[in-house]
Design a protein around this motif. Structure first.
Motif, short mmCIF file in Angstrom:
data_model
loop_
_atom_site.label_atom_id
_atom_site.label_comp_id
_atom_site.label_asym_id
_atom_site.label_seq_id
_atom_site.Cartn_x
_atom_site.Cartn_y
_atom_site.Cartn_z
N ALA A 444 40.93 33.84 37.65
CA ALA A 444 41.73 33.37 36.52
C ALA A 444 43.22 33.44 36.81
O ALA A 444 43.71 34.38 37.44
N VAL A 445 43.93 32.42 36.34
CA VAL A 445 45.39 32.42 36.39
C VAL A 445 45.92 31.98 35.03
O VAL A 445 45.23 31.29 34.27
N ILE A 446 47.14 32.40 34.73
CA ILE A 446 47.82 31.92 33.53
C ILE A 446 48.69 30.74 33.93
O ILE A 446 49.42 30.79 34.93
N VAL A 447 48.60 29.69 33.15
CA VAL A 447 49.33 28.46 33.45
C VAL A 447 50.38 28.21 32.38
O VAL A 447 50.11 28.31 31.18
N ASN A 448 51.61 27.93 32.84
CA ASN A 448 52.67 27.46 31.96
C ASN A 448 52.54 25.94 31.86
O ASN A 448 52.55 25.24 32.87
N ALA A 449 52.39 25.43 30.65
CA ALA A 449 52.15 24.00 30.48
C ALA A 449 53.25 23.14 31.07
O ALA A 449 53.03 21.98 31.42
N MET A 450 54.46 23.71 31.24
CA MET A 450 55.58 22.95 31.78
C MET A 450 55.78 23.17 33.28
O MET A 450 56.50 22.41 33.92
N GLY A 451 55.13 24.22 33.85
CA GLY A 451 55.49 24.55 35.22
C GLY A 451 54.40 25.06 36.12
O GLY A 451 54.68 25.62 37.17
N GLY A 452 53.13 24.91 35.76
CA GLY A 452 52.05 25.34 36.63
C GLY A 452 51.76 26.81 36.54
O GLY A 452 52.19 27.52 35.62
N SER A 453 51.02 27.31 37.53
CA SER A 453 50.55 28.69 37.52
C SER A 453 51.70 29.69 37.59
O SER A 453 52.65 29.50 38.35
N VAL A 454 51.58 30.76 36.81
CA VAL A 454 52.52 31.89 36.91
C VAL A 454 51.78 33.13 37.43
O VAL A 454 52.27 34.25 37.31
N GLY A 455 50.60 32.91 38.03
CA GLY A 455 49.82 34.01 38.57
C GLY A 455 48.92 34.63 37.52
O GLY A 455 48.79 34.14 36.40
N GLY A 456 48.29 35.71 37.88
CA GLY A 456 47.43 36.38 36.93
C GLY A 456 46.46 37.33 37.59
O GLY A 456 45.92 37.04 38.65
N ILE A 457 46.26 38.49 36.96
CA ILE A 457 45.28 39.48 37.39
C ILE A 457 44.44 39.87 36.19
O ILE A 457 44.98 40.17 35.12
N TYR A 458 43.13 39.87 36.36
CA TYR A 458 42.23 40.24 35.26
C TYR A 458 42.11 41.76 35.20
O TYR A 458 41.77 42.41 36.19
N GLN A 459 42.41 42.32 34.03
CA GLN A 459 42.38 43.77 33.88
C GLN A 459 42.25 44.11 32.39
O GLN A 459 42.93 43.51 31.55
N ASP A 460 41.38 45.07 32.07
CA ASP A 460 41.24 45.57 30.71
C ASP A 460 40.95 44.45 29.69
O ASP A 460 41.40 44.51 28.54
N GLY A 461 40.21 43.43 30.11
CA GLY A 461 39.83 42.37 29.20
C GLY A 461 40.87 41.28 29.01
O GLY A 461 40.67 40.36 28.21
N TYR A 462 41.99 41.37 29.74
CA TYR A 462 43.05 40.37 29.65
C TYR A 462 43.36 39.82 31.04
O TYR A 462 43.15 40.48 32.06
N VAL A 463 43.92 38.62 31.07
CA VAL A 463 44.58 38.12 32.27
C VAL A 463 46.06 38.40 32.10
O VAL A 463 46.67 38.00 31.10
N LYS A 464 46.64 39.09 33.09
CA LYS A 464 48.03 39.55 32.98
C LYS A 464 48.90 38.84 34.01
O LYS A 464 48.50 38.62 35.14
N ALA A 465 50.12 38.52 33.59
CA ALA A 465 51.09 37.87 34.50
C ALA A 465 52.49 38.27 34.09
O ALA A 465 52.70 38.90 33.03
N LYS A 466 53.46 37.89 34.92
CA LYS A 466 54.88 38.19 34.66
C LYS A 466 55.69 36.90 34.75
O LYS A 466 56.36 36.64 35.76
N PRO A 467 55.66 36.07 33.72
CA PRO A 467 56.42 34.82 33.76
C PRO A 467 57.93 35.09 33.70
O PRO A 467 58.38 36.15 33.24
#
Length: 570
Positions: A444-467
């Motif tokens: 899983a990755v988190i995607v910014n609708a305006m700029g593509g993937s911002v990364g992501g790590i699955y942990q504790d039931g969430y996908v986490k990223a640092k946009p």
């Protein structure tokens, strides 16, 4: 009369005013210690501190006649202290440390002298990496003033052939305007002023909702006025802004000016000067400019007031952060004073009729107030946002909304405030995926609708990223391996007489993480061109005549792997 006097402005900041050129600066620099790094008449395509996307320009861009191949010389004696190879950025770069407490930097180089190139190549093979950044022992490679160290080029994130040149404080690593050391550029042209902007602040945080008034400006030769002369009627807390640029006598390029002062009734209430800054401050350009207008219209409006959350050395002085309160009924004189580093000056004078507070515009603000100097947390259940102190330039009335889910995604779309509010570095974003994600969570990755993937790590039931920006975000899955496209090789190729092997790679979502090339099972150096995205291996004497096997393995950020192999004859 002394050449330099110390001026105390507003009881806040001290800085030196040179009588010869009336240039704002905090200290005296050793004029004449450094020589120009090129054997060309000094001409620049970029000035120190000028406005660039997400950063202040950190040096001078010396023009090289739109060509690569000019000798680059040490600006002063000392030693090579650092060598660097970046995919983007400076590309190939050399750092020299000098005994007077300064370090010079030379970027976008085509190639280095043989002994320095050998040191870089040794590091790359020992660490099996193309990108390299390492320091050297003092005087391992001593240099004399004027010694050849490299050849100018167009490597890294360069927009064309030139030499990027910096002078840094060796102790603090702040970058300093090279022209303060006497490396001047011919210049008898005063800055040009295009327009001004007035901001009705009145105690509210600056944002895209701040009421603005725009005025066009006319003039020449340093004397400017409103295109439609008028007295401006203002009340309450007002911020001023300006759109301006500078040119020198050796180039048609529009560059940044050196300093800006805002005066009210003859008193300086705000000063900006591109003398020196630290690299951890450079993203604060987004707090310095009218960021919403830059994002919406690409207008470079420079605000003449200091955001409360911005702490950079480019603001040597201000009173009340440069915000002017008009709370009487008097007529006031307001003056912009814009200077280049040669002392050429442009001014714009305004008449402001102050009026009482009942005339102030009123704007209603809603949302969750995020404080620029505090840890801020928002939790909606399926989404969490945490913004640490120091990442906002002003208080923010944070907005959040839940949007419909897009096809092919694994979460709803979360509108996290808006893209018109800048973030200094990044913030923590957690999104809860749909239950259907199952065993694909590690893809899983988190995607910014305006700029593509911002990364992501699955942990504790969430996908986490640092946009690094606010916007619309959702979760997608990346199970698709990168694509490898060979350019001049296929199985059975005869590469006798061919100088190099070339290929391209691409990835559909999370981005390429590593590219590893081997010949006959041994690691080889694949150099990448930032602009063409071509990976290239250049043959050396280790590849003898005969049959060989070339292979490349490409891995993306979610560990999807592609491989390509081909036998060739040499």
């Amino acid at each position: 009369m002394l050449k330099n006097i110390i001026c105390l402005l507003g009881g806040i900041a001290m800085f030196t005013c040179s009588h010869a050129q009336d240039i704002v600066k905090s200290k005296t620099y050793p004029v004449g210690a450094f020589q120009y790094p090129l054997d060309l008449p000094p001409s620049t395509a970029g000035s120190f501190g000028e406005l660039r996307a997400n950063h202040f320009h950190s040096g001078l861009d010396f023009r090289t006649n739109r060509r690569i191949g000019y000798p680059v010389h040490a600006a002063m004696y000392g030693y090579v202290s650092r060598l660097r190879v970046q995919l983007g950025g400076f590309g190939n770069a050399v750092y020299l440390t000098h005994p007077n407490g300064y370090t010079t930097v030379y970027g976008h180089l085509d190639h280095l002298t043989p002994e320095l190139a050998k040191a870089v190549r040794q590091y790359q093979y020992e660490h099996q990496t193309y990108e390299a950044d390492f320091r050297l022992q003092p005087f391992q490679f001593p240099v004399t003033k004027g010694q050849l160290i490299a050849i100018s080029g167009n490597t890294g994130a360069s927009g064309g052939p030139h030499l990027h040149f910096e002078i840094r404080d060796s102790l603090t690593e702040e970058t300093v305007n090279p022209q303060l050391f006497g490396l001047t550029i011919p210049d008898n042209i005063p800055p040009a002023i295009n327009s001004i902007t007035l901001y009705h602040l009145n105690g509210h945080p600056f944002s895209e909702n701040t009421l603005r008034q725009y005025y066009d400006v006319s003039g020449a030769g340093g004397n400017y006025r409103l295109t439609k002369p008028q007295t401006l009627f203002l009340s309450g807390d007002i911020g001023f802004g300006i759109t301006a640029y500078d040119q020198n006598s050796s180039s048609v390029n529009r560059n940044g000016f050196y300093s800006l002062q805002l005066k009210v009734d003859g008193r300086t209430v705000y000063t900006f000067a591109v003398e020196r800054f630290a690299f951890d401050q450079t993203h604060a350009i987004n707090g310095y400019i009218d960021y919403p207008q830059y994002i919406k219209a690409r207008r470079w409006i420079q605000k003449c007031f200091v955001p409360p959350g911005s702490h950079i050395s480019l603001y040597p002085q201000s009173e009340d952060r440069g915000v002017v309160s008009f709370r009487d009924t008097l007529l006031h004189d307001v003056e912009y004073v814009v200077k280049d580093i040669a002392g050429n000056t442009s001014t714009l004078k305004l008449k402001v009729q102050s009026s009482i507070a009942k005339d102030r515009p009123v704007v209603n603000y809603t949302g969750t107030r995020f404080r620029y100097d505090q840890r801020n947390e928002f939790n909606s259940g399926p989404l969490k946002v945490v913004v640490s102190p120091g990442n906002l330039y002003d208080d923010v009335d944070f907005q959040y909304s839940l949007l419909p889910q897009k096809p092919g995604t694994y979460s709803a779309t979360h509108r996290v405030h808006n893209r018109l509010t800048p973030i200094h570095l990044n913030y923590d974003l957690w999104i809860k995926p749909d239950a259907s994600i199952g065993s694909l969570a590690n893809k899983a990755v988190i995607v910014n609708a305006m700029g593509g993937s911002v990364g992501g790590i699955y942990q504790d039931g969430y996908v986490k990223a640092k946009p690094a920006s606010f916007g619309d975000f959702y979760i997608r899955i990346d199970t698709v391996a990168p694509i490898i496209t060979p350019i001049n090789i296929r199985n059975g190729s005869n590469l006798a007489g061919v100088r190099s092997i070339a290929l391209r790679t691409s990835d559909n979502l999370s981005g390429v993480k590593t590219v590893v090339g081997k010949i006959d099972g041994k690691w080889i150096l694949l150099e990448q061109d930032y602009k063409t995205r071509v990976f290239r291996y250049t043959f050396d004497e280790s590849i003898t005549a005969g049959k060989h096997t070339f292979e490349v393995t490409v891995t993306d950020q979610k560990d999807n792997v592609s491989q390509y192999a081909a036998a060739f004859n040499r």
